[in-house]
Design an enzyme around this catalytic site. Structure first.
Site, PDB file in Angstrom:
ATOM      1  N   LYS A   1      -2.899  40.358 -19.992  1.00  0.00           N
ATOM      2  CA  LYS A   1      -3.165  39.113 -20.715  1.00  0.00           C
ATOM      3  C   LYS A   1      -1.810  38.545 -21.115  1.00  0.00           C
ATOM      4  CE  LYS A   1      -5.986  36.260 -23.037  1.00  0.00           C
ATOM      5  NZ  LYS A   1      -7.163  35.557 -22.512  1.00  0.00           N
TER       6      LYS A   1
ATOM      7  N   LYS B   1     -14.439  34.477 -19.473  1.00  0.00           N
ATOM      8  CA  LYS B   1     -13.352  35.029 -18.655  1.00  0.00           C
ATOM      9  C   LYS B   1     -13.125  36.514 -18.913  1.00  0.00           C
ATOM     10  CE  LYS B   1      -9.938  32.426 -19.783  1.00  0.00           C
ATOM     11  NZ  LYS B   1     -10.681  31.561 -20.739  1.00  0.00           N
TER      12      LYS B   1
ATOM     13  N   SER C   1     -21.832  33.645 -17.695  1.00  0.00           N
ATOM     14  CA  SER C   1     -22.940  34.019 -18.576  1.00  0.00           C
ATOM     15  C   SER C   1     -24.222  33.388 -18.051  1.00  0.00           C
ATOM     16  CB  SER C   1     -22.662  33.562 -20.010  1.00  0.00           C
ATOM     17  OG  SER C   1     -23.705  33.948 -20.872  1.00  0.00           O
TER      18      SER C   1
ATOM     19  N   PRO D   1     -24.744  38.541 -16.430  1.00  0.00           N
ATOM     20  CA  PRO D   1     -25.833  38.179 -17.349  1.00  0.00           C
ATOM     21  C   PRO D   1     -25.338  37.956 -18.767  1.00  0.00           C
ATOM     22  CG  PRO D   1     -25.911  40.525 -16.837  1.00  0.00           C
ATOM     23  CD  PRO D   1     -24.858  39.931 -15.945  1.00  0.00           C
TER      24      PRO D   1
ATOM     25  N   GLY E   1      -7.870  30.098 -22.011  1.00  0.00           N
ATOM     26  CA  GLY E   1      -8.486  28.791 -21.840  1.00  0.00           C
ATOM     27  C   GLY E   1      -8.610  28.427 -20.372  1.00  0.00           C
TER      28      GLY E   1
ATOM     29  N   GLY F   1     -14.091  29.852 -23.546  1.00  0.00           N
ATOM     30  CA  GLY F   1     -15.425  30.336 -23.889  1.00  0.00           C
ATOM     31  C   GLY F   1     -16.405  30.415 -22.740  1.00  0.00           C
ATOM     32  N   VAL F   2     -15.912  30.449 -21.501  1.00  0.00           N
ATOM     33  CA  VAL F   2     -16.816  30.506 -20.350  1.00  0.00           C
ATOM     34  C   VAL F   2     -17.134  31.937 -19.925  1.00  0.00           C
ATOM     35  CG1 VAL F   2     -16.126  28.254 -19.466  1.00  0.00           C
ATOM     36  CG2 VAL F   2     -14.943  30.310 -18.661  1.00  0.00           C
TER      37      VAL F   2
END
Length: 237
Positions: free
Chosen positions: A38, A16, A188, A217, A114, A13-14
């Site tokens: 992926k 990527k 973000s 952003p 992850g 959730g950073v």
């Protein structure tokens, strides 16, 4: 020789996928043929499935994207595969498949699932193993005798509290297998950053020795594709 960029994160959730799309859009704008791979996607089953990351990348960056394995539950890949009762490829097989795809592109981006040490197969293989194996498999000795590899690793990190520790741990793990990260991307960046975010933006490079390549952003993933592609190059240093 085709460049390979492995995109990992300090956690889930950073940002990527959006960072990967930004890297892809920037390269495509420069005229490069770009593919995003992926290796493993989880969380695509059930009543409320996630949008596959490759679909997000295609929509935002307008480049080719391929998903090698899809699993239903939003869990670590080895756990999701075990619960689903399916066999998934080993890291070695993922590396072989990625290498097969290289000749048709100028840049291949490999997005992990992850964080760096999340297990991608039943044998305990991780994105760190993919990055290491690709780095050593593709290294070449130049006419001057210098050995180099077209593989780079980019670490996507958070802006807020906790990011310094998580980022330094990830960078340390990469260096432990002789893979030097090429740069960091803040996944973000808030519209109104606080003291922690402002300090972290400067401190990330100071504590890791790794440059911040881009600052994405918040909300960038909600942009229409044309707007995303136009804006993405401006997020890079």
């Amino acid at each position: 020789m085709t460049r390979v960029v492995v995109v990992t994160g300090t956690d889930t959730g950073v940002g990527k996928t959006i960072a990967t799309a930004a890297l892809a859009a920037r390269a495509a704008a420069a005229g490069e043929r770009v593919l995003v791979v992926k290796p493993v996607q989880t969380g695509i089953g059930g009543d409320d499935p996630d949008v596959p990351d490759v679909d997000t990348v295609r929509s935002l960056a307008g480049v080719d994207a391929v998903q090698l394995v899809a699993l239903d539950e939003p869990l670590a890949p080895d756990t999701a595969a075990r619960r689903q009762g399916v066999a998934i490829p080993s890291v070695r097989q993922h590396v072989a498949r990625i290498r097969e795809l290289l000749p048709s592109y100028d840049l291949v981006l490999v997005e992990g699932a992850g964080g760096l040490l999340v297990r991608l197969d039943a044998e305990g293989g991780t994105l760190l193993d993919i990055a290491r194996d690709l780095t050593f498999a593709l290294r070449r000795r130049g006419p001057d005798g210098v050995v180099s590899s077209p593989v780079e690793v980019v670490v996507v990190t958070r802006a807020g509290l906790g990011t310094l520790n998580h980022t330094e741990l990830t960078v340390t793990a990469l260096r432990a297998v002789q893979v030097e990260p090429a740069g960091l991307v803040i996944g973000s960046w808030p519209s109104t950053p606080g003291l922690a975010e402002t300090c972290n933006r400067a401190d990330l490079t100071r504590i890791t020795g790794v440059p911040v390549l881009a600052v994405v952003p918040e909300g960038a993933g909600s942009l229409p594709g044309d707007d995303f592609r136009a804006a993405a190059p401006t997020w890079f240093a």
